[in-house]
Motif scaffolding. Sequence first.
Motif, PDB file in Angstrom:
ATOM      1  N   ASN A  59       0.821  -1.211   0.000  1.00  0.00           N
ATOM      2  CA  ASN A  59       0.000   0.000   0.000  1.00  0.00           C
ATOM      3  C   ASN A  59       0.855   1.262   0.000  1.00  0.00           C
ATOM      4  O   ASN A  59       0.518   2.252  -0.655  1.00  0.00           O
ATOM      5  CB  ASN A  59      -0.921  -0.008   1.222  1.00  0.00           C
ATOM      6  CG  ASN A  59      -1.996  -1.082   1.123  1.00  0.00           C
ATOM      7  OD1 ASN A  59      -2.292  -1.577   0.034  1.00  0.00           O
ATOM      8  ND2 ASN A  59      -2.562  -1.465   2.260  1.00  0.00           N
ATOM      9  N   ARG A  60       1.978   1.243   0.755  1.00  0.00           N
ATOM     10  CA  ARG A  60       2.866   2.409   0.771  1.00  0.00           C
ATOM     11  C   ARG A  60       3.491   2.644  -0.597  1.00  0.00           C
ATOM     12  O   ARG A  60       3.570   3.781  -1.077  1.00  0.00           O
ATOM     13  CB  ARG A  60       3.948   2.225   1.838  1.00  0.00           C
ATOM     14  CG  ARG A  60       3.480   2.451   3.262  1.00  0.00           C
ATOM     15  CD  ARG A  60       4.654   2.600   4.207  1.00  0.00           C
ATOM     16  NE  ARG A  60       5.455   1.394   4.298  1.00  0.00           N
ATOM     17  CZ  ARG A  60       5.260   0.432   5.188  1.00  0.00           C
ATOM     18  NH1 ARG A  60       4.282   0.527   6.066  1.00  0.00           N
ATOM     19  NH2 ARG A  60       6.050  -0.624   5.224  1.00  0.00           N
ATOM     20  N   SER A  63       0.819   3.875  -3.096  1.00  0.00           N
ATOM     21  CA  SER A  63       0.475   5.273  -2.833  1.00  0.00           C
ATOM     22  C   SER A  63       1.565   6.211  -3.335  1.00  0.00           C
ATOM     23  O   SER A  63       1.281   7.235  -3.970  1.00  0.00           O
ATOM     24  CB  SER A  63       0.257   5.472  -1.332  1.00  0.00           C
ATOM     25  OG  SER A  63       0.013   6.822  -1.046  1.00  0.00           O
ATOM     26  N   ASN A  66       1.619   6.220  -7.206  1.00  0.00           N
ATOM     27  CA  ASN A  66       0.462   6.949  -7.725  1.00  0.00           C
ATOM     28  C   ASN A  66       0.615   8.455  -7.519  1.00  0.00           C
ATOM     29  O   ASN A  66       0.167   9.251  -8.354  1.00  0.00           O
ATOM     30  CB  ASN A  66      -0.816   6.458  -7.052  1.00  0.00           C
ATOM     31  CG  ASN A  66      -1.266   5.104  -7.570  1.00  0.00           C
ATOM     32  OD1 ASN A  66      -0.835   4.667  -8.629  1.00  0.00           O
ATOM     33  ND2 ASN A  66      -2.113   4.427  -6.816  1.00  0.00           N
ATOM     34  N   THR A  67       1.232   8.840  -6.412  1.00  0.00           N
ATOM     35  CA  THR A  67       1.465  10.267  -6.156  1.00  0.00           C
ATOM     36  C   THR A  67       2.302  10.884  -7.269  1.00  0.00           C
ATOM     37  O   THR A  67       2.003  11.975  -7.770  1.00  0.00           O
ATOM     38  CB  THR A  67       2.174  10.468  -4.802  1.00  0.00           C
ATOM     39  OG1 THR A  67       1.288  10.054  -3.757  1.00  0.00           O
ATOM     40  CG2 THR A  67       2.559  11.932  -4.588  1.00  0.00           C
TER      41      THR A  67
END
Length: 375
Positions: A59-60, A63, A66-67
């Motif tokens: 998940n990290r 994220s 995607n950022t």
Amino acid sequence: MRADIQTLSDEIQQAVGLLRRRLDWDTAQKRLDELNARSEHPDFWNNPVKAQELMRERNRLESAINTVIEAERELSDSVEMIELAEMEDDAEMVDEAVAGLNHLAERMRRAQLETLLSGEADGNDAFVEIHSGAGGTESQDWAAMLARMYARWANAHGYKVEVMEEQAGEEAGLKSTTMLVQGENAYGWLKTETGVHRLVRISPFDSSARRHTSFSSVGVYPKIDDAIEVDIDESKVRTDTYRASGAGGQHINKTDSAVRLTYDMPGEDKPVVVQCQNDRSQHKNRSRAWDMLRARVYEIELQRREAAAQAEADSKSEIGWGHQIRSYVLQPYQMVKDLRTGVETSDTGGVLDGDLDDFMAAALAARVGGEDDES
């Protein structure tokens, strides 16, 4: 393109480049593909502890990747919109696009800081423990103000806040309270708040309207999951039960459901004490109290390791009345100043309403040693 727009564009591009380098872009994408494939395997959840650890890593990474992708797309779209608007002499559209660039730049500044949250427990939930100092009602009211400040900060960032324990002051405020702040990177952001907070104001409890100085200490500890081992000698832990405090009357707790754990931790001058009373069930309070004890012991061990690696780390993280980290002056002028980083603001109302990001960002950057951001 105007110079201010070009400056914003350059800042965002530099931030994106920095995030790519910190992620090691190609390696991060390969690792994410690997984690996605592993999570789809039928046996993935056979070991729940390991699976949860891998899912947090996934998940990290997702994220962070995607950022970067979204920032590049938003930057390209905004620049195209500005160029088109300027060709059509549409000032309103230009202003809208510039506002979007400013918002994107602010998000990228925060994203850069979040890449520094690489500690073992930085991604975990956090216990925030507040104790009033000497000074009776004044300091107890200040402790309550701090509890409200952190709750508002947490709510503004989408974190959940749960009060684990609190002891009300005799007349007003709180003698102490422990809150659990739940959300991604809660501990990473809050950990630099550990220390003594000093308030100067005209006392609302003094009929002579004199200026008073109050102190309260804040301690922040990560909630420890099963992926992090914490060694506690259970033979040195004493368990006491007592009746939880309440509003009185029909609402007061009539059973010994509250739990206090006292641990004579090797190498510590004073015992480590935690208590939980937020549930009617003694069993649940006992379980929560053990979570809190593990968090406290982990933080103590972390401070020991930091002290061994760098002598001055003690002054950054030690809780003690001689280690003030921030002053909040409401009289005779308005100023909140962080004594570690020099960050200050005259917007005392905003800070006490939870606007702490600038202070946390500066303290986090200083704590990790001013990592080199140059390309």
